[in-house]
Each structure stands twice: as structure tokens, then as C-alpha cells.
Write an enzyme that holds these catalytic residues in place. Structure first.
Site, PDB file in Angstrom:
ATOM      1  N   ASP A  39       0.870  -1.160   0.000  1.00  0.00           N
ATOM      2  CA  ASP A  39       0.000   0.000   0.000  1.00  0.00           C
ATOM      3  C   ASP A  39       0.920   1.228   0.000  1.00  0.00           C
ATOM      4  OD1 ASP A  39      -2.081   1.769   0.095  1.00  0.00           O
ATOM      5  OD2 ASP A  39      -3.092   0.856   1.805  1.00  0.00           O
TER       6      ASP A  39
HETATM    7  C1  BGC Z   1      -4.944   3.429   0.314  1.00  0.00           C
HETATM    8  C2  BGC Z   1      -5.118   2.464  -0.837  1.00  0.00           C
HETATM    9  C3  BGC Z   1      -4.984   3.209  -2.135  1.00  0.00           C
HETATM   10  C4  BGC Z   1      -3.647   3.917  -2.171  1.00  0.00           C
HETATM   11  C5  BGC Z   1      -3.406   4.684  -3.454  1.00  0.00           C
HETATM   12  C6  BGC Z   1      -3.700   4.278   0.183  1.00  0.00           C
HETATM   13  O1  BGC Z   1      -3.704   5.324   1.101  1.00  0.00           O
HETATM   14  O2  BGC Z   1      -4.927   2.719   1.527  1.00  0.00           O
HETATM   15  O3  BGC Z   1      -6.347   1.820  -0.745  1.00  0.00           O
HETATM   16  O4  BGC Z   1      -5.129   2.333  -3.208  1.00  0.00           O
HETATM   17  O5  BGC Z   1      -3.589   4.832  -1.096  1.00  0.00           O
HETATM   18  O6  BGC Z   1      -4.172   5.815  -3.505  1.00  0.00           O
END
Ligand code: BGC
Length: 810
Positions: free
Chosen positions: A309
């Protein structure tokens, strides 16, 4: 030969030929002229992936394994009173390939042109594509995407065909906007009603979560683009999400938290998996080889690549070793760290080769690699129709006394509650979508030809506008706008409406999203202003013999028991996407007969929730590091409820919820008959069949649920577990449909941690079919003669401490 090809070949030579030879005239001749050497540059797609990897320098490998920086999506689009979003400029963000190609995408992978490796663009999900709606370098058009209903609503449809259709539509927009991988769907479990991102997720039950995820992935990926199922795993809270140590037993992981991912991997082959932010039993998920390699790849057969993530985890070397192939969004220091680790002997380059291979195998299928000429003009009109249809299919009718609904002989509607005028299409954070407009309930009701009182509309819109004008101009990234206090509607105004209008509709709205969990006061529980509004409207309208309908425009569970008697009907509309007002009206008017059922329990009170005393866990404030956005507070949460999540708990421990898992009303009724099993003794499968008849006066669809109760000899078992579900077609009055379910060995099995295996215990199995987890219509049973080891597993994910897990009394 194109200039680019020449350049590629030259670069390759420079990387592979010792410096001393560079001065040799012979070499120079060779470099430019030799067709033999030219052929040795292995270009992706022409040479094998292994040959490409073999030709990569260490620097190139490290570059590919770390994302190429991020672009930030524009802030949440605001819905104006005329329902049209004002385009907003993108904020911040590193300028890179992503920003140039698809502004507002979440990130991109590095390109290595000399080997024919292009950059892939990754963007959020899950309720639609999240990119910037306007572009500095192209002011001739806008780049809005369709906001579809949130995951919780889609799951409440219990309709995998419908969810696949939504996936097909989302995927077509992803493809048409030039994005390679959609960062969706979210498969985390609704462990606790306060989870800030529950709206993005499907259910408290892993079978529903897995089936919904597989359906949407199959739909999205049919467009030739990829998905990233997330957040792997046990990321069930936002509080301290990147520093919390989630302590959970292997059995609960296997049966509840991993199971949805397992189904999605096996039934839809997602291109990628995104590891979660949290620590799991002492180690960051992205650094766990048992999670990312042993279980995901070896046990389940995952063939794609794994990414972190955004800014997740701490140790790139451990991530590489675990098989977390890609670090997102990526920074040059991470690339450097990987290179240094290989050079110092801490990291075997073979690990990198393996991870690079995983990425290249997927890259070969991408639009970027295929040089797909995307239109930048998705068919938003067509998708709006799908969004509206899906929204009405996932709404749940919770109460309908005296057939308050569908609206009958109604001309004038009195519309109360802020969110009747300013609907919440979806949650906040990365799961939000920049949409061109949102249809409010006011608009939906007007579109259907009902009249409304202008003075009430004026009061609400003035209140909403003035509250929004006070919103802070700058919000932290992903920070949700502050909730708007319920407008004060005087008793005189309400009495006036009760005189004029034929029915009252009150909407209660809730919003939440990434970065914070929900609160109990004024969120899980209604605010006193909301309760007073419902009470006053109810009294005034009931005095006049008129009905009151409450519409719930919410992303997660709220408390209902204390006020439900004041309403004649309650429609759970969830966060229904940009066509929400039209979709709610479709159900209110009976154009669509409601057919959704709850995929998550509405408990009577928060204290009944099995994880209530372990959410969001303990904080170790004295060990906090960093400031502001970077502040990290070490924390710990222990899943003492074990496998008893949601209805598995309420049914086993006999706690009555307000509305149970699987519950939902219709404008018609159904009967269940002729429930049969194909055998009374289990060999390798049993088929169950049951006939459903529409007994009412209007056409409708029924969701049929199949539950199993397994013998609890060596291991404790829940009173029932969902093992299958089916939604009938639209049955006309009097029409019957027979649905069937296959019960397979794995459905009988529980995870035996002592022996690392899925085992079905010998004994009597009770099979129930029902309209909900508490409305069981018919029962049957079969026997299993001796214990059956269904699958062997690898020892994994062991908690470092004993967990005092909840167990039912024997
Ligand atoms: C989130 C993800 C997301 C990623 C990209 C993160 O903060 O937890 O779900 O895909 O950001 O935006």
C-alpha cells in the site's frame, strides 16, 4: 531501425561491455554495425521474460521494483445545489509519467525503454476510477468518471452477475482513460461497525466478500486491464493503521480474514494484490513471506505481482525477500537501499529476478505494453444507467409497516434531512470518485413527477450552502469534510408540511473514509437533532394519518433500535453513487421492487458487537514518533472474538440484533418448498435444491441463503455459516424457480491449527435454507462417516502470544 531502437541497443551495450573495451575501434564498429549483437538485446515481448531479466542491470531491476513516484488526485468534488460538481484543480503531486499521462492517478511503475518496458499507470478504486477531472494541459474537455454505488451496497445485492456488470463498466472507463491497473476491490471484513473504510468493503462474511470481489475482478479485467485486490490482510481499522500490530489467531485468519482473498484469487486471477499497512502478529504484512509467498502463491496459485500500500511498511529489503514485488508509490532512497543490499551481500539478486519476473509477466498483458490507443472518452451515459440500476438492486428495505411503500396515491412529498438535498454518493479518501454530477433525492423525486414544497427546499439549501461556506478552505489529504449539522426545522414548519404533503421522507446521512474510524456519538448513534427531527415529523404526520419514511444514506452500520418505531418504513439506500437520488426514487415508487439483503449485521447496540472491547485497540503513546502527518503511535489490537465475527457471533451466542445478517424485505413475499439434498451421506459433494414461489401481487426477486452447522467435537463451530447463496430472477406473482447449491468438502471444513489442515469432522451436518440468518425456512441434514482432511496447509502467521479467544459454551 528507429532511433529509439538504436538508443536502446546502445544503452544495453554500455551496460554490459567492460569499460576498457569502449575505446576499442573494433568495439565501436561492432556497436553500431553488427546485426549479431543487435539481436542480443532482449526486448520485452520479443524475448522471453527470463531473457529480459537476465539482460537487466541491478539498477534497472531495483528501479522496476520501486514505483516511480506518485501523482495526487484532486480533492473531493463538491456537489452544488444544482447537483453539478465544480471542477477543481489538481493539488500537489510529483510530476512524473503518471501526471503526464493520467493526472490524478495514484502512481506508476518505472519505464525501461531500452528493454521495451513501458510504465504502467495505477489508479484508485473501488467505486469507480479516481483521476483528476480537469487537466492543465487540456482544457478542451473534462475527465470525469462514473461514481458507482459503494462496495457495501453492491454486496447487499447478493447478485454476482450484477456486480460483474458493474465491473465491466468500471473497467471500460479504466481502459478508456489509459490506466493499466485499478487499485480495487477492497476485500477487508466488516469486523466492527466503526471501521472508517467499511463502505469500500463488502461484508462481515468472507464468502460474500470473496464472491463479490471475484465477480467485480472478472468484470473489470475482461477489459484487458488489471486489478489490485486489497488490503491483504486484517486491515480492519483506520486508527493507527500503519503502526497497529493486529494480533489474531491463524484459525480466524484462515476462516475469516484470508478466505475472501482466497476465493477472489482462485476464482478471478487478479493481476495484483496490495498488502496492507498494518503489522500482523508482529511483522508487517508486506514483509511476511508466509503471507505473500507461501499462502498466496504456493497454496492458492496466485500468478500476478504483489505491491505495498502507499508508503506502507518500513523495510524494502524485507519486503523484497518476502516476495512483495513492488514498493509503492516508490522513492529513490528505496531503490538505493535495494541496490546497496545486493552489493553488500544482504540480499540475493535472485530474489530481485524473481520479483521482476512477476511484474514483467503482468506488464506483458497491460494496455501500456500493447500501446493501446485509449479514447479518453468513456461512455459515461451508458455507465450512469448501470450505476442507477445497480444502486436500486442493492438497497435494503428494513421496515414497511402498513405498506407505507411503494408510494401509493401520493402527489406531494415533504422532504426532510440535509442529505435529502445533498446526498452522499460515496465515502471519502482514495475510494472517492471525481464525478460530473450527483443526483440528490430532491432531484430524483422531482424527476419522478412528485411535487415538493419550495419553502422547505429553500430552508434546507440555504442551511447547507451557509454550512459549506464555513468549511476550511484547505483540507488535509483525504480529510473528510466536516458533517453538516441537521437544519433546525420548526414545529410550525413541520405542521405546515403535514397539512400539505401526503407523506414525509426523512434522510439520515453519514460519511466516513480513509484515515479515520467513525465515532459513536453523532455518528453510530443518531445526533439528538436527528432524533428530534424524526420524532417531530413522525408525531405531526401520524396525527394527520400520514406515513413517514426514513431513508438511510450511510456507508456503514448505525443504531436503529431506539428510533425505528417512529418510522413506518425504513429504506437502507447506503451510499448509492452519482445516480443515487434517481435510484432511491425507483425503489420508493415501486418502479424497482427492493431485493437487497444485509451482508452485515445491524446490532441492537454497540456494546453487543463482539469486537467492541477490542476496537481500535491499545495505544503506546509514550513510544510515538514523528509529527503531524508522519506521526506514528505504536498500537496493538487483539482479535479476541476469533472466528465469531458478525452473525457467526450473534447466532452462536444468541444475541438479538436489530436487523440480522441476510435480512431484507420486498414488496412481495416468497415461499420456500421442496428442500432436498442429493444424498444423506457425504462422499465428495452434495447438491441442495429448493423451490421459491412469489406469493405476492408484484414481481420480485428473492435472495436464498444456504447455511451449514458442522459437528463441534474437537473444534468449536459457529451455530451456522453461510455456504451458498442465490438470487432468483424477477419472479412474477405465482411464479416458481428452483435454485440449487453445491456443497463441497471445503464447505464442511474448519481450520485445525494444531495440524495445519482444513478438516471436516465426522458427524451430522445440518443444512438450512433461509431468507436470512434468523429466518430459516427449511432444514435438512447429512452425515459424514469419518473425519476428512480436505487440504493440508503450511504453518504460517503464528501469533507471538496466546490469545484469549471467545468460545461458545459446550
Ligand atoms: C490506500 C489504498 C490506495 C492507495 C493509493 C492508500 O492510502 O490505503 O487503498 O489504493 O492509497 O491511492
Amino acid at each position: 531501425m528507429t532511433n529509439l531502437c538504436k538508443k536502446n541497443k546502445i544503452n544495453n551495450m554500455q551496460n554490459r561491455i567492460p569499460v576498457t573495451k569502449l575505446i576499442s575501434g573494433l568495439y565501436l564498429f561492432f556497436l553500431v554495425k553488427s546485426p549479431l549483437m543487435a539481436q542480443t538485446v532482449p526486448m520485452l515481448g520479443k524475448a522471453s521474460v527470463k531473457a529480459v531479466v537476465a539482460a537487466m542491470t541491478l539498477e534497472e531491476k531495483a528501479k522496476l521494483l520501486v514505483g516511480a513516484g506518485r501523482g495526487l488526485a484532486a480533492p473531493v468534488s463538491t456537489t452544488t445545489k444544482d447537483s453539478v460538481a465544480k471542477p477543481q484543480a489538481p493539488v500537489g503531486g510529483m510530476i512524473g509519467v503518471t501526471q503526464d499521462k493520467v493526472p490524478g492517478a495514484a502512481g506508476n511503475t518505472a519505464a525501461i525503454p531500452r528493454l521495451g518496458i513501458p510504465s504502467m499507470v495505477l489508479a484508485d478504486g473501488p467505486a469507480g476510477l479516481r483521476i483528476n477531472p480537469i487537466r492543465k494541459f487540456d482544457s478542451t474537455k473534462t475527465f470525469y468518471a462514473t461514481a458507482f454505488p459503494v462496495g457495501t451496497l453492491l454486496a447487499s445485492s447478493w447478485d454476482v452477475d450484477l456486480v460483474k456488470k458493474v465491473g465491466l463498466a468500471i473497467g471500460s472507463e479504466v481502459r478508456d482513460y489509459g490506466v493499466d491497473i485499478l487499485l480495487a476491490p477492497g476485500i477487508n471484513i466488516h469486523r466492527n461497525p466503526l471501521g472508517g473504510r467499511n463502505f469500500e468493503y463488502y461484508s462481515e462474511d468472507p464468502l460474500i466478500a470473496g464472491k463479490m470481489a471475484a465477480a467485480i475482478v472478472n468484470g473489470i479485467q475482461a477489459n484487458g486491464i488489471g486489478t489490485s485486490i486489497k488490503h491483504y490482510v486484517a486491515n480492519n481499522q483506520e486508527t493507527n493503521r500503519s503502526s497497529v500490530n493486529t494480533i489474531v489467531s491463524e484459525r480466524a485468519l484462515r476462516e475469516i480474514y484470508l478466505r475472501g482473498f482466497e476465493i477472489a484469487v482462485k476464482e478471478s486471477s487478479p493481476w495484483t494484490v496490495m498488502t496492507s499497512y498494518n503489522i500482523l502478529n508482529g511483522i508487517y504484512t508486506a514483509e511476511r513471506a508466509d503471507l505473500v509467498t507461501a499462502i498466496l502463491r504456493k497454496e492458492w496459485g496466485f500468478k500476478g505481482f504483489v505491491m505495498t500500500d502507499w508508503f506502507g511498511g518500513v523495510d524494502p529489503i524485507a519486503q523484497m525477500k518476502a516476495g512483495n514485488d513492488l514498493i509503492m508509490p516508490g522513492s529513490p532512497s528505496q531503490t538505493k537501499e535495494i541496490i546497496n543490499a545486493v552489493n553488500s551481500g544482504m540480499l540475493n539478486e535472485k530474489v530481485l529476478d524473481q520479483n521482476v519476473e512477476h511484474i514483467l509477466n503482468i506488464l506483458l498483458q497491460s494496455s501500456a505494453f500493447k500501446n493501446y490507443h485509449f479514447s479518453n472518452s468513456p461512455d459515461l451515459k451508458k455507465d450512469a444507467v448501470i450505476s442507477r440500476m445497480a444502486a436500486s438492486e442493492g438497497m435494503v428495505l428494513l421496515k414497511n409497516d402498513g405498506t407505507a411503500l411503494p408510494l401509493n396515491k401520493i402527489k406531494m412529498v415533504a422532504l426532510f434531512g440535509n442529505t435529502s438535498y445533498d446526498i452522499i454518493a460515496g465515502g471519502t479518501g482514495s475510494g472517492d470518485v471525481n464525478k460530473a454530477y450527483t443526483v440528490s433525492l430532491l432531484q430524483g423525486i422531482k424527476n419522478a413527477g412528485y411535487t415538493l414544497d419550495q419553502s422547505l427546499t429553500n430552508t434546507y439549501t440555504a442551511h447547507i450552502d451557509s454550512s459549506k461556506a464555513k468549511w476550511p478552505k484547505v483540507r488535509r489529504m483525504f480529510q473528510a469534510p466536516p458533517p453538516i449539522q441537521e437544519a433546525t426545522i420548526t414545529m410550525e414548519q413541520i405542521a405546515g408540511q403535514a397539512d400539505k404533503a401526503d407523506i414525509a421522507v426523512i434522510t439520515i446521512g453519514r460519511n466516513a473514509g480513509e484515515g479515520a474510524d467513525r465515532k459513536l456519538e453523532n455518528d453510530y448513534y443518531l445526533s439528538s437533532a436527528e432524533k428530534i427531527l424524526i420524532k417531530n415529523v413522525s408525531t405531526a404526520f401520524h396525527t394527520k394519518g400520514k406515513k413517514v419514511v426514513v431513508v438511510l444514506n450511510i456507508g456503514g452500520v448505525i443504531e436503529i433500535a431506539s428510533w425505528r418505531d417512529d418510522a413506518d418504513a425504513i429504506l437502507l439506500a447506503w451510499q448509492p453513487g452519482m445516480e443515487g437520488g434517481n435510484a432511491i426514487t425507483d425503489v420508493l415508487t415501486g418502479k424497482v421492487t427492493p431485493s437487497g439483503k444485509l451482508a452485515t449485521t445491524f446490532p441492537t447496540d454497540y456494546k453487543d458487537v463482539p469486537s467492541a472491547k477490542n476496537f481500535p485497540g491499545k495505544e503506546f503513546l509514550d513510544q510515538a514518533t514523528g509529527e503531524g502527518f508522519r506521526r506514528k503511535v505504536p498500537a496493538e489490537v487483539t482479535y479476541e472474538e476469533g472466528i465469531y465475527v458478525g452473525y457467526r457471533y450473534y447466532n452462536t451466542f444468541k444475541i438479538s440484533p436489530t436487523y440480522e445478517f441476510g435480512y431484507g424485505l420486498s414488496y412481495t413475499t416468497f415461499s420456500y418448498s421442496n428442500f432436498k439434498l442429493s444424498a444423506t451421506s457425504f462422499k465428495d459433494k452434495i447438491t441442495a435444491t429448493v423451490s421459491i414461489t412469489n406469493k405476492g401481487k408484484v414481481a420480485g426477486k428473492e435472495i436464498v441463503q444456504l447455511y451449514l452447522n458442522a459437528p463441534a467435537k474437537k473444534m468449536d463451530k459457529p451455530a451456522l455459516e453461510l455456504k451458498g447463496f442465490a438470487k432468483t430472477r424477477l419472479l412474477q406473482p405465482g411464479e416458481t424457480q428452483t435454485v440449487s447449491f453445491e456443497i463441497k468438502p471445503r464447505d464442511l471444513a474448519s481450520f485445525d491449527t494444531d495440524n495445519e489442515q482444513w478438516i471436516a469432522e465426522a458427524g451430522n451436518y445440518i443444512v438450512s435454507v433461509g431468507a436470512s440468518s434468523q429466518d430459516i425456512k427449511q432444514k435438512n441434514h447429512f452425515s459424514l462417516n469419518k473425519d476428512l482432511i480436505v487440504e493440508k496447509a503450511t504453518k504460517a502467521l503464528t501469533p507471538q502470544m496466546t490469545i484469549n479467544e471467545m468460545k461458545p459454551a459446550k
